[in-house]
Design a protein around this motif. Structure first.
Motif, PDB file in Angstrom:
ATOM      1  N   ASN A  30     -24.112   4.763  16.520  1.00  8.32           N
ATOM      2  CA  ASN A  30     -24.194   6.228  16.615  1.00  8.32           C
ATOM      3  C   ASN A  30     -25.363   6.764  15.792  1.00  8.32           C
ATOM      4  O   ASN A  30     -25.259   7.779  15.105  1.00  8.32           O
ATOM      5  N   GLY A  31     -26.474   6.034  15.861  1.00  5.98           N
ATOM      6  CA  GLY A  31     -27.696   6.477  15.204  1.00  5.98           C
ATOM      7  C   GLY A  31     -27.817   6.134  13.737  1.00  5.98           C
ATOM      8  O   GLY A  31     -28.809   6.469  13.098  1.00  5.98           O
ATOM      9  N   VAL A  32     -26.828   5.436  13.173  1.00  2.66           N
ATOM     10  CA  VAL A  32     -26.863   5.080  11.751  1.00  2.66           C
ATOM     11  C   VAL A  32     -27.254   3.608  11.617  1.00  2.66           C
ATOM     12  O   VAL A  32     -26.550   2.729  12.124  1.00  2.66           O
ATOM     13  N   LEU A  33     -28.362   3.355  10.963  1.00  5.72           N
ATOM     14  CA  LEU A  33     -28.836   1.993  10.756  1.00  5.72           C
ATOM     15  C   LEU A  33     -27.795   1.206   9.972  1.00  5.72           C
ATOM     16  O   LEU A  33     -27.350   1.637   8.905  1.00  5.72           O
ATOM     17  N   GLY A  34     -27.379   0.070  10.527  1.00  4.53           N
ATOM     18  CA  GLY A  34     -26.372  -0.761   9.869  1.00  4.53           C
ATOM     19  C   GLY A  34     -24.977  -0.171   9.899  1.00  4.53           C
ATOM     20  O   GLY A  34     -24.089  -0.641   9.197  1.00  4.53           O
ATOM     21  N   GLY A  35     -24.753   0.863  10.712  1.00  9.60           N
ATOM     22  CA  GLY A  35     -23.440   1.505  10.793  1.00  9.60           C
ATOM     23  C   GLY A  35     -22.385   0.566  11.345  1.00  9.60           C
ATOM     24  O   GLY A  35     -22.685  -0.523  11.837  1.00  9.60           O
ATOM     25  N   GLN A  36     -21.134   0.991  11.252  1.00  6.19           N
ATOM     26  CA  GLN A  36     -20.005   0.168  11.677  1.00  6.19           C
ATOM     27  C   GLN A  36     -19.122   0.923  12.664  1.00  6.19           C
ATOM     28  O   GLN A  36     -19.040   2.146  12.614  1.00  6.19           O
ATOM     29  N   VAL A  37     -18.463   0.174  13.520  1.00  2.09           N
ATOM     30  CA  VAL A  37     -17.429   0.738  14.382  1.00  2.09           C
ATOM     31  C   VAL A  37     -16.165   0.839  13.531  1.00  2.09           C
ATOM     32  O   VAL A  37     -15.711  -0.153  12.966  1.00  2.09           O
ATOM     33  N   ASN A  38     -15.618   2.037  13.401  1.00  6.40           N
ATOM     34  CA  ASN A  38     -14.410   2.258  12.606  1.00  6.40           C
ATOM     35  C   ASN A  38     -13.222   2.334  13.548  1.00  6.40           C
ATOM     36  O   ASN A  38     -12.985   3.363  14.187  1.00  6.40           O
ATOM     37  N   THR A  39     -12.466   1.255  13.632  1.00  4.81           N
ATOM     38  CA  THR A  39     -11.348   1.221  14.577  1.00  4.81           C
ATOM     39  C   THR A  39     -10.139   2.019  14.098  1.00  4.81           C
ATOM     40  O   THR A  39      -9.135   2.071  14.790  1.00  4.81           O
ATOM     41  N   LEU A  40     -10.240   2.648  12.920  1.00  2.09           N
ATOM     42  CA  LEU A  40      -9.179   3.549  12.475  1.00  2.09           C
ATOM     43  C   LEU A  40      -9.478   4.985  12.882  1.00  2.09           C
ATOM     44  O   LEU A  40      -8.695   5.889  12.606  1.00  2.09           O
ATOM     45  N   CYS A  41     -10.639   5.193  13.528  1.00  3.36           N
ATOM     46  CA  CYS A  41     -11.045   6.525  13.978  1.00  3.36           C
ATOM     47  C   CYS A  41     -11.313   6.485  15.477  1.00  3.36           C
ATOM     48  O   CYS A  41     -12.272   5.853  15.917  1.00  3.36           O
ATOM     49  N   PRO A  42     -10.479   7.140  16.285  1.00  3.34           N
ATOM     50  CA  PRO A  42     -10.694   7.140  17.724  1.00  3.34           C
ATOM     51  C   PRO A  42     -12.039   7.773  18.080  1.00  3.34           C
ATOM     52  O   PRO A  42     -12.510   8.680  17.401  1.00  3.34           O
ATOM     53  N   GLY A  43     -12.644   7.273  19.137  1.00  2.00           N
ATOM     54  CA  GLY A  43     -13.908   7.847  19.611  1.00  2.00           C
ATOM     55  C   GLY A  43     -14.784   6.787  20.239  1.00  2.00           C
ATOM     56  O   GLY A  43     -14.412   5.622  20.359  1.00  2.00           O
TER      57      GLY A  43
END
Length: 168
Positions: A30-43
């Motif tokens: 989502n445009g954040v370098l090195g970002g993570q998928v947070n499976t505790l947050c729907p989307g």
């Protein structure tokens, strides 16, 4: 595109790269370098992999959808009698409202809001479902909502609490 239920572990499968030595691979979520998928947050999470060699670059993307399947369930009507000793009727919401659809063996942190408009009761950010205490006979609409750790609503239920006089 990958679809994961709320709270499910996610291991990024990455990409295969056939490129010359010195190629730099970056990944954004989502445009954040090195970002993570947070499976505790729907989307929806868009992972973009970009390979850069000198002034040339190429990108591929993958979408990961984290879906919530949580339901709050309660009977349409809950009836309690006023107790003689206390002059009140208590409703333990934790025993009235059940939560379904949570992944097994995964701690999905939820907070709750509880509203009983007819008695001006409105609490948010609750870590657990409270016990409500009613001192007057009547019918009270109750709404309970659950929120994920990111603040998004993931479930709601509305029901009626009926307080009878009992033997008072």
């Amino acid at each position: 595109t990958l679809t994961l239920p709320l709270g499910t572990a996610f291991a990024d499968p990455g990409v295969s790269l056939n490129a010359p030595a010195g190629t730099v691979l970056t990944q954004t979520v989502n445009g954040v370098l090195g970002g993570q998928v947070n499976t505790l947050c729907p989307g929806s999470y868009v992972i973009v992999y970009t390979a850069t060699t000198g002034s040339a670059s190429a990108s591929v993307s993958r979408t990961v959808n984290v879906t919530e399947s949580i339901s709050l369930v309660a009977p349409a009507k809950v009836t309690r009698n006023i107790e003689i000793a206390t002059g009140k009727a208590n409703v333990d919401l934790a025993s009235v409202v059940s939560i379904t659809g949570l992944p097994v063996n995964v701690n999905v942190p939820l907070t709750f809001s509880v509203a009983v408009p007819s008695v001006n009761y409105n609490q948010t950010g609750l870590a657990a479902l409270p016990t409500l205490s009613f001192g007057q006979v009547g019918a009270y609409p109750v709404t309970v909502k659950a929120f994920s750790s990111c603040g998004g609503e993931v479930g709601a239920v509305a029901f009626q609490v009926v307080i009878d006089p009992g033997n008072v």
